[in-house]
Design a protein around this motif. Structure first.
Motif, PDB file in Angstrom:
ATOM      1  N   GLY A   1       0.760  -1.255  -0.135  1.00 55.65           N
ATOM      2  CA  GLY A   1      -0.048   0.050  -0.063  1.00 55.65           C
ATOM      3  C   GLY A   1       0.977   1.200   0.066  1.00 55.65           C
ATOM      4  N   VAL A   2       0.388   2.469   0.168  1.00 54.12           N
ATOM      5  CA  VAL A   2       1.147   3.686   0.285  1.00 54.12           C
ATOM      6  C   VAL A   2       1.061   4.043   1.650  1.00 54.12           C
ATOM      7  CG1 VAL A   2       1.238   6.084  -0.655  1.00 54.12           C
ATOM      8  CG2 VAL A   2       0.574   4.135  -2.288  1.00 54.12           C
ATOM      9  N   LEU A   3       2.206   4.392   2.027  1.00 52.62           N
ATOM     10  CA  LEU A   3       2.277   4.890   3.487  1.00 52.62           C
ATOM     11  C   LEU A   3       1.777   6.375   3.433  1.00 52.62           C
ATOM     12  CD1 LEU A   3       5.921   3.641   4.505  1.00 52.62           C
ATOM     13  CD2 LEU A   3       3.897   2.834   5.324  1.00 52.62           C
ATOM     14  N   SER A   4       0.907   6.869   4.511  1.00 53.38           N
ATOM     15  CA  SER A   4       0.235   8.047   4.416  1.00 53.38           C
ATOM     16  C   SER A   4       1.083   8.811   5.788  1.00 53.38           C
ATOM     17  CB  SER A   4      -1.137   7.917   4.690  1.00 53.38           C
ATOM     18  OG  SER A   4      -1.646   9.426   4.694  1.00 53.38           O
ATOM     19  N   THR A   5       0.964   8.236   6.759  1.00 48.74           N
ATOM     20  CA  THR A   5       1.497   8.863   8.014  1.00 48.74           C
ATOM     21  C   THR A   5       2.424   7.646   8.753  1.00 48.74           C
ATOM     22  OG1 THR A   5      -0.432   8.477   9.549  1.00 48.74           O
ATOM     23  CG2 THR A   5      -0.345  10.319   8.386  1.00 48.74           C
ATOM     24  N   VAL A   6       3.359   7.942   9.234  1.00 45.29           N
ATOM     25  CA  VAL A   6       4.199   7.068  10.107  1.00 45.29           C
ATOM     26  C   VAL A   6       4.744   7.584  11.509  1.00 45.29           C
ATOM     27  CG1 VAL A   6       6.553   6.187   9.863  1.00 45.29           C
ATOM     28  CG2 VAL A   6       5.271   6.341   7.967  1.00 45.29           C
ATOM     29  N   THR A   7       4.742   7.028  12.362  1.00 41.91           N
ATOM     30  CA  THR A   7       5.024   7.230  13.954  1.00 41.91           C
ATOM     31  C   THR A   7       6.510   6.400  14.145  1.00 41.91           C
ATOM     32  OG1 THR A   7       2.790   7.444  14.588  1.00 41.91           O
ATOM     33  CG2 THR A   7       4.534   7.529  16.323  1.00 41.91           C
ATOM     34  N   LEU A   8       7.391   7.454  14.334  1.00 42.23           N
ATOM     35  CA  LEU A   8       8.695   7.064  14.684  1.00 42.23           C
ATOM     36  C   LEU A   8       9.027   7.309  16.285  1.00 42.23           C
ATOM     37  CD1 LEU A   8      10.092   8.534  11.590  1.00 42.23           C
ATOM     38  CD2 LEU A   8      10.234   6.161  11.937  1.00 42.23           C
ATOM     39  N   GLN A   9       9.656   6.457  16.681  1.00 41.41           N
ATOM     40  CA  GLN A   9      10.249   6.652  18.226  1.00 41.41           C
ATOM     41  C   GLN A   9      11.426   7.475  18.141  1.00 41.41           C
ATOM     42  OE1 GLN A   9       8.901   5.727  21.598  1.00 41.41           O
ATOM     43  NE2 GLN A   9      10.213   7.415  21.614  1.00 41.41           N
ATOM     44  N   ALA A  10      11.387   8.681  18.643  1.00 41.21           N
ATOM     45  CA  ALA A  10      12.625   9.543  18.593  1.00 41.21           C
ATOM     46  C   ALA A  10      13.309   9.446  20.136  1.00 41.21           C
ATOM     47  CB  ALA A  10      12.376  10.946  18.326  1.00 41.21           C
ATOM     48  N   VAL A  11      14.398   9.932  20.201  1.00 41.91           N
ATOM     49  CA  VAL A  11      15.200   9.719  21.444  1.00 41.91           C
ATOM     50  C   VAL A  11      15.769  11.195  21.716  1.00 41.91           C
ATOM     51  CG1 VAL A  11      15.965   7.520  21.237  1.00 41.91           C
ATOM     52  CG2 VAL A  11      17.352   9.410  20.340  1.00 41.91           C
ATOM     53  N   PRO A  12      15.907  11.650  22.964  1.00 38.36           N
ATOM     54  CA  PRO A  12      16.394  12.873  23.389  1.00 38.36           C
ATOM     55  C   PRO A  12      17.606  13.228  22.559  1.00 38.36           C
ATOM     56  CG  PRO A  12      15.866  11.947  25.410  1.00 38.36           C
ATOM     57  CD  PRO A  12      15.650  10.713  24.144  1.00 38.36           C
ATOM     58  N   ALA A  13      17.588  14.420  22.095  1.00 40.56           N
ATOM     59  CA  ALA A  13      18.846  14.963  21.294  1.00 40.56           C
ATOM     60  C   ALA A  13      19.992  14.493  21.850  1.00 40.56           C
ATOM     61  CB  ALA A  13      18.782  16.391  20.850  1.00 40.56           C
ATOM     62  N   PHE A  14      21.313  13.818  20.949  1.00 40.75           N
ATOM     63  CA  PHE A  14      22.431  13.894  21.418  1.00 40.75           C
ATOM     64  C   PHE A  14      23.305  13.957  20.361  1.00 40.75           C
ATOM     65  CE2 PHE A  14      20.923  10.055  18.960  1.00 40.75           C
ATOM     66  CZ  PHE A  14      21.817   9.803  18.318  1.00 40.75           C
ATOM     67  N   ALA A  15      24.565  14.236  20.860  1.00 41.35           N
ATOM     68  CA  ALA A  15      25.869  14.499  20.075  1.00 41.35           C
ATOM     69  C   ALA A  15      26.777  13.305  19.637  1.00 41.35           C
ATOM     70  CB  ALA A  15      26.836  15.611  20.845  1.00 41.35           C
ATOM     71  N   LEU A  16      27.476  13.402  18.496  1.00 38.82           N
ATOM     72  CA  LEU A  16      28.276  12.381  18.324  1.00 38.82           C
ATOM     73  C   LEU A  16      29.806  12.685  18.214  1.00 38.82           C
ATOM     74  CD1 LEU A  16      26.877  10.712  15.200  1.00 38.82           C
ATOM     75  CD2 LEU A  16      26.975   9.606  17.428  1.00 38.82           C
ATOM     76  N   ARG A  17      30.727  12.212  18.953  1.00 38.51           N
ATOM     77  CA  ARG A  17      32.112  12.664  18.853  1.00 38.51           C
ATOM     78  C   ARG A  17      32.680  12.068  17.675  1.00 38.51           C
ATOM     79  NH1 ARG A  17      33.755  11.338  23.632  1.00 38.51           N
ATOM     80  NH2 ARG A  17      34.533   9.448  23.095  1.00 38.51           N
ATOM     81  N   MET A  18      33.147  12.378  16.596  1.00 36.24           N
ATOM     82  CA  MET A  18      33.550  12.078  15.290  1.00 36.24           C
ATOM     83  C   MET A  18      35.136  11.611  15.462  1.00 36.24           C
ATOM     84  SD  MET A  18      33.512  14.003  11.675  1.00 36.24           S
ATOM     85  CE  MET A  18      34.736  15.088  12.126  1.00 36.24           C
ATOM     86  N   GLU A  19      35.523  10.781  15.244  1.00 35.81           N
ATOM     87  CA  GLU A  19      37.137  10.382  14.935  1.00 35.81           C
ATOM     88  C   GLU A  19      37.253   9.984  13.586  1.00 35.81           C
ATOM     89  OE1 GLU A  19      38.916   9.183  19.044  1.00 35.81           O
ATOM     90  OE2 GLU A  19      37.063   8.478  18.898  1.00 35.81           O
ATOM     91  N   GLU A  20      37.839  10.379  12.740  1.00 37.22           N
ATOM     92  CA  GLU A  20      38.130   9.717  11.523  1.00 37.22           C
ATOM     93  C   GLU A  20      39.831   9.877  11.144  1.00 37.22           C
ATOM     94  OE1 GLU A  20      35.915  12.044   8.490  1.00 37.22           O
ATOM     95  OE2 GLU A  20      33.934  11.562   9.305  1.00 37.22           O
ATOM     96  N   GLY A  21      40.105   9.037  10.439  1.00 36.07           N
ATOM     97  CA  GLY A  21      41.662   8.899   9.907  1.00 36.07           C
ATOM     98  C   GLY A  21      41.810   7.650   9.089  1.00 36.07           C
ATOM     99  N   PRO A  22      43.061   7.610   8.604  1.00 33.69           N
ATOM    100  CA  PRO A  22      43.382   6.487   7.616  1.00 33.69           C
ATOM    101  C   PRO A  22      43.853   5.452   8.516  1.00 33.69           C
ATOM    102  CG  PRO A  22      45.176   8.115   7.622  1.00 33.69           C
ATOM    103  CD  PRO A  22      44.009   8.744   8.448  1.00 33.69           C
ATOM    104  N   MET A  23      43.514   4.225   7.876  1.00 36.91           N
ATOM    105  CA  MET A  23      44.175   3.128   8.741  1.00 36.91           C
ATOM    106  C   MET A  23      44.649   1.949   7.803  1.00 36.91           C
ATOM    107  SD  MET A  23      41.600   1.994  12.008  1.00 36.91           S
ATOM    108  CE  MET A  23      42.664   0.693  12.227  1.00 36.91           C
TER     109      MET A  23
END
Length: 439
Positions: free
Chosen positions: A170-192
């Motif tokens: 069928g065609v989705l008309s509305t969707v209810t999602l479970q959100a969580v309190p806003a959070f941050a991400l500490r990003m670490e990127e680099g070559p390996m």
């Protein structure tokens, strides 16, 4: 109505002479479907057109939810209800403004909620599921124009299947999602070194909450990304704007675009340029709101095939892919991406019933991926791989039924809700089989 042309984001799926409808309400969605059912016409709903497979390709009528795309409600417990045509980037912004977030996201946010759910969009994180696992209720308009309100307690069989429904139920008309309190991400990127990552893959992929790596074909180097969840109250330290523009826009997107363009003209230059690009990587760290870290901009067009495989098969799969790259003389300017996801209970989820690793391969949009993708698909098949529904693959219903224990359950729901195939197309006929009334 004047028939129009359509193409997807990558340009590998096209259609001509289609009727396009833009319903604003659930009632208008029902009217489009009912009229098509009576007339014996096929309808395909479409979101942003970001799928690489033929899942969204229209054959007669295209139903676009761009006018059915509002935020409906955010409840005090974080249940957020949206009209299904809302793009993820708009939803993420609205949630952040109210102090909420989705617990996991993919690395692209241009998709609509309906499209992302219907194709099984996922991010990475060994303990986290894909977007369909965040659904708590949905409203589905069936091909006969009926409106079903579904949850774990009401129409549970339909709810279970429709969380990742391929737009076939069928065609989705509305969707209810479970959100969580806003959070941050500490990003670490680099070559390996790739060998170091593969030596203890599970250890590496569980070394932070959300981990992924991008292996540069023709090299022994990968870009490792580790994101750790931290409270917003600890403070944000995003990349300076100049650094984000320089590294993400000019170096990353610009370098890929230049490598693709050069490779198109002189394929032999791809391996040395890829090795040069991998040596230009430098470590970086930052902390920002989760959706800003999860998502990456994609300024160049590509085609993609992605398979969900058992986690312990990834090292062998990548080593064989590297061997085949040399043996077959492929010239691959875009990295291979590896991510993790937790097992879930969604019938057609690529992670249904098993902890999963995702391996995604790419080619430039205007190149021919036939040999590369077919070889990769055969390798993934040998380890029980399941293809991402929105990415390119060649499997049919018979082979997919062998890989999904609940495949028959999904098809039975589809046959009950759409027995005459109003919502099918050539892709769905291949991957699900024709509905019972037209088989």
């Amino acid at each position: 109505m004047t028939p129009v042309r359509w193409r997807n984001w990558a340009g590998n799926q096209r259609a001509e002479g289609i009727d396009v409808r833009h319903p604003r309400t659930t009632g208008e969605i029902a009217t489009v479907l009912h009229e098509a059912s009576v007339a014996g016409r096929r309808v395909r709903p479409i979101g942003s057109g970001h799928s690489f497979s033929g899942i969204g390709r229209p054959e007669q009528v295209q139903l676009v939810l761009d006018r059915h795309a509002d935020l409906v409600d955010i409840a005090p417990d974080g249940l957020v209800t949206v009209q299904a045509g809302i793009p993820l980037h708009r939803l993420n912004t609205a949630l952040a403004r109210e102090g909420w977030a989705l617990t996991n996201l993919g690395d692209i946010d241009r998709q609509t909620v309906a499209g992302a759910l219907s194709t099984g969009t996922h991010g990475t994180g060994a303990a986290f599921g894909g977007l369909p696992t965040q659904v708590r209720a949905l409203q589905l308009v069936t091909p006969d124009g009926a409106v079903l309100d579904c949850s774990a307690d009401h129409e549970p069989e339909v709810f279970a299947a429709a969380r990742l429904g391929l737009g076939a139920l069928g065609v989705l008309s509305t969707v209810t999602l479970q959100a969580v309190p806003a959070f941050a991400l500490r990003m670490e990127e680099g070559p390996m070194p790739l060998a170091e990552v593969l030596e203890d893959l599970d250890g590496f992929m569980t070394s932070a909450d959300h981990v992924e790596f991008h292996w540069f074909p023709h090299t022994d180097t990968c870009l490792a990304k580790r994101n750790t969840r931290v409270p917003v109250s600890e403070g944000l330290a995003p990349l300076p704007r100049w650094q984000a523009l320089w590294e993400d826009e000019l170096l990353a997107n610009g370098a890929y675009a230049a490598l693709i363009a050069t490779g198109r003209r002189v394929p032999a230059l791809v391996p040395p340029l890829a090795r040069f690009a991998s040596t230009a990587l430098s470590p970086r760290t930052a902390t920002d709101l989760s959706h800003r870290v999860f998502v990456s901009a994609r300024r160049f067009r590509f085609r993609e095939s992605e398979y969900a495989v058992p986690r312990d098969t990834v090292p062998g799969l990548l080593r064989e892919l590297a061997r085949q790259t040399v043996a077959r003389g492929w010239r691959l300017p875009i990295p291979t991406e590896v991510r993790y996801a937790a097992a879930d209970d969604v019938p057609l989820s690529t992670a249904s019933g098993r902890d999963t690793a995702y391996v995604a391969v790419h080619v430039p949009a205007r190149s021919d991926p036939t040999d590369y993708f077919a070889t990769f698909e055969a390798m993934a098949a040998d380890v029980g791989g399941r293809p991402h529904w929105g990415k390119e693959h060649g499997l049919d219903a018979a082979r997919l039924a062998e890989r999904y224990p609940r495949f028959g359950e999904f098809v039975a729901v589809r046959d009950r809700l759409d027995p005459t195939g109003v919502l099918t197309n050539a892709y769905l006929d291949r991957v699900l089989g024709a509905p019972v009334a037209v088989a």
